[in-house]
Design an enzyme around this catalytic site. Structure first.
Site, PDB file in Angstrom:
ATOM      1  N   HIS A 260      -5.507  -6.076   0.251  1.00  7.98           N
ATOM      2  CA  HIS A 260      -5.455  -4.512  -0.144  1.00  7.98           C
ATOM      3  C   HIS A 260      -4.195  -4.180  -0.878  1.00  7.98           C
ATOM      4  O   HIS A 260      -3.985  -3.753  -2.053  1.00  7.98           O
ATOM      5  CB  HIS A 260      -5.971  -3.605   0.834  1.00  7.98           C
ATOM      6  CG  HIS A 260      -5.856  -1.956   0.184  1.00  7.98           C
ATOM      7  ND1 HIS A 260      -6.750  -1.492  -0.671  1.00  7.98           N
ATOM      8  CD2 HIS A 260      -5.094  -1.339   0.431  1.00  7.98           C
ATOM      9  CE1 HIS A 260      -6.424  -0.213  -0.863  1.00  7.98           C
ATOM     10  NE2 HIS A 260      -5.362  -0.193  -0.276  1.00  7.98           N
TER      11      HIS A 260
ATOM     12  N   HIS B 242      -6.180  -1.438  -8.602  1.00  8.95           N
ATOM     13  CA  HIS B 242      -6.673  -2.356  -7.436  1.00  8.95           C
ATOM     14  C   HIS B 242      -8.146  -2.483  -7.421  1.00  8.95           C
ATOM     15  O   HIS B 242      -8.746  -3.473  -7.316  1.00  8.95           O
ATOM     16  CB  HIS B 242      -6.350  -1.572  -6.046  1.00  8.95           C
ATOM     17  CG  HIS B 242      -7.132  -1.993  -4.847  1.00  8.95           C
ATOM     18  ND1 HIS B 242      -8.288  -1.389  -4.551  1.00  8.95           N
ATOM     19  CD2 HIS B 242      -6.808  -3.056  -4.095  1.00  8.95           C
ATOM     20  CE1 HIS B 242      -8.767  -2.209  -3.499  1.00  8.95           C
ATOM     21  NE2 HIS B 242      -7.973  -3.161  -3.135  1.00  8.95           N
TER      22      HIS B 242
ATOM     23  N   HIS C  20      -4.071   2.684  -7.098  1.00  6.96           N
ATOM     24  CA  HIS C  20      -5.457   2.286  -6.498  1.00  6.96           C
ATOM     25  C   HIS C  20      -6.685   2.209  -7.486  1.00  6.96           C
ATOM     26  O   HIS C  20      -7.721   1.422  -7.361  1.00  6.96           O
ATOM     27  CB  HIS C  20      -5.789   3.401  -5.509  1.00  6.96           C
ATOM     28  CG  HIS C  20      -5.134   3.150  -3.999  1.00  6.96           C
ATOM     29  ND1 HIS C  20      -3.699   3.417  -3.882  1.00  6.96           N
ATOM     30  CD2 HIS C  20      -5.522   2.493  -2.946  1.00  6.96           C
ATOM     31  CE1 HIS C  20      -3.466   3.138  -2.721  1.00  6.96           C
ATOM     32  NE2 HIS C  20      -4.685   2.646  -1.928  1.00  6.96           N
TER      33      HIS C  20
ATOM     34  N   ASP D 258       0.724  -1.088   0.027  1.00  2.00           N
ATOM     35  CA  ASP D 258       0.074  -0.038   0.015  1.00  2.00           C
ATOM     36  C   ASP D 258       1.073   1.149  -0.040  1.00  2.00           C
ATOM     37  O   ASP D 258       0.522   2.322  -0.857  1.00  2.00           O
ATOM     38  CB  ASP D 258      -0.876  -0.099   1.208  1.00  2.00           C
ATOM     39  CG  ASP D 258      -2.143   0.815   1.110  1.00  2.00           C
ATOM     40  OD1 ASP D 258      -2.385   1.070  -0.201  1.00  2.00           O
ATOM     41  OD2 ASP D 258      -2.722   1.129   2.103  1.00  2.00           O
TER      42      ASP D 258
HETATM   43 ZN   LIG Z   1      -4.558   1.972  -0.231  1.00  2.41          ZN
END
Ligand SMILES: [Zn+2]
Length: 361
Positions: free
Chosen positions: A269, A255, A252, A169
């Site tokens: 994540h 993602h 993101h 992340d």
């Molecule tokens: Zn994140």
């Protein structure tokens, strides 16, 4: 141009800081409500309860497992029966988000006490609310925690996959902040980027490259080393402030596309964001030296560098297209925070390039 950044009120990190709530004087003789994950109820609360009770009046409740409106209502009902001064969310992102929403609804001070360093959610103002089936139903911002309290001994004893996922992340932070800054997209807090945050986001990236591998080894051996402490700070504070006040972009956005594919659901994540960051390198035509640097980092800590590494080994182009299209069609998606016009086909090519380089080893 309005530049804006938001921060938690106070960030406290160290080995054993939970034993006296980080020495926060404001808590003395106050009524504290802790919403804790079952793991925290089993392991952390029994260890600390007697020392906490010497400081303040503590009540705790086990978190139900999902940040849903039902759970928020349930916890709010418990908290409303007594006049608490402070609410602490203890555990992972979902328990922390639930406690954050309840605290803000009731205008009570709020402390985030993460027990893993898997994401940057603890420092943030953003809340994600799910339905009972596990889909996101609401995403909104409240305000950042009054305090973030991170006990590095607790993090060092948690499974290493959480720490590595947090690094995934955090890996996206500099690239996404830089993409937003360069393309003049607003950050998550709603303003343009301050130099202070760009500097912080770059420090996040440099910290990962310098200390990531050593921190992973420390965590595998349950050791609170300086490298582990630097990585916990990168994963939690630098990445948290970096994403909210530096902005999100293709990592993101990709993602979110990958989450539409069933095979990726068992992956965290940060693992999917890391692969989104790799694909972003190709979307944005980053130089080869940078590509080598980022892949080298991912391999050194065990972050996924292939589609198979996030459960999508056999994914077809039509399946990828179907996963990308709804995110792409949302003009508000972070996916569009890149410097040139994007197409779903271009994103598929970037994913295939990222996978191809990853498979070369
Ligand atoms: Zn994140």
């Amino acid at each position: 141009m309005i530049r804006k950044a938001i921060f938690p009120g106070c960030y406290i990190q160290g080995k054993g800081v939970l034993s006296n709530f980080g020495g926060i004087e404001e808590l003395e003789k106050k009524r504290i409500f802790i919403l804790a994950t079952p793991t925290a109820v089993k392991k952390i609360i029994p260890e600390h309860l007697s020392s906490w009770k010497r400081i303040c009046d503590v009540t705790y409740e086990a978190f139900g497992g999902a940040c849903t409106w039902d759970e928020i209502e349930r916890v709010r009902g418990i908290v409303e029966k007594d006049a608490y001064d402070v609410i602490i969310g203890m555990g992972g992102g979902k328990a922390i988000d639930t406690a954050r929403v309840v605290a803000r609804q009731l205008s009570v001070n709020y402390i985030a006490a993460p027990t893993i360093a898997a994401t940057d959610a603890p420092t943030a103002s953003a809340c994600v609310v799910y339905n009972n089936e596990g889909s996101v139903v609401d995403y909104f911002t409240t305000s950042n925690p009054d305090y973030v309290l991170v006990d590095t001994r607790v993090i060092a004893e948690a499974p290493v996959r959480f720490l590595v996922s947090g690094m995934g992340d955090a890996l996206s932070t500099w690239f996404e902040a830089e993409a937003c800054d360069r393309s003049h997209f607003k950050n998550v807090s709603g303003g343009y980027n301050l130099r202070a945050v760009m500097s912080l986001a770059h420090t996040c990236y440099q910290t990962l490259l310098t200390y990531g591998k050593a921190a992973k080894i420390a965590c595998e051996n349950n050791i609170v080393s300086p490298a582990l402490e630097y990585i916990v700070e990168a994963n939690t504070l630098l990445s948290g402030v970096g994403f909210e006040s530096g902005g999100l972009s293709s990592a993101h956005g990709i993602h979110d596309c990958l989450c539409n594919l069933e095979g990726s659901h068992a992956y965290y994540h940060g693992e999917k964001v890391a692969f989104g960051t790799l694909a972003g390198l190709f979307l944005e035509a980053r130089p080869q030296a940078m590509i080598d640097e980022v892949y080298g980092f991912c391999r050194s800590v065990g972050l996924p560098t292939t589609l198979a590494g996030i459960g999508l080994g056999g994914v077809t182009d039509p399946e990828l297209h179907a996963a990308i299209q709804p995110v792409f069609d949302n003009k508000e998606s972070y996916l569009h925070h890149v410097r040139f016009d994007l197409t779903p086909e271009g994103i598929i090519e970037a994913l295939r390039m990222a996978d191809g380089v990853g498979r070369m080893g």
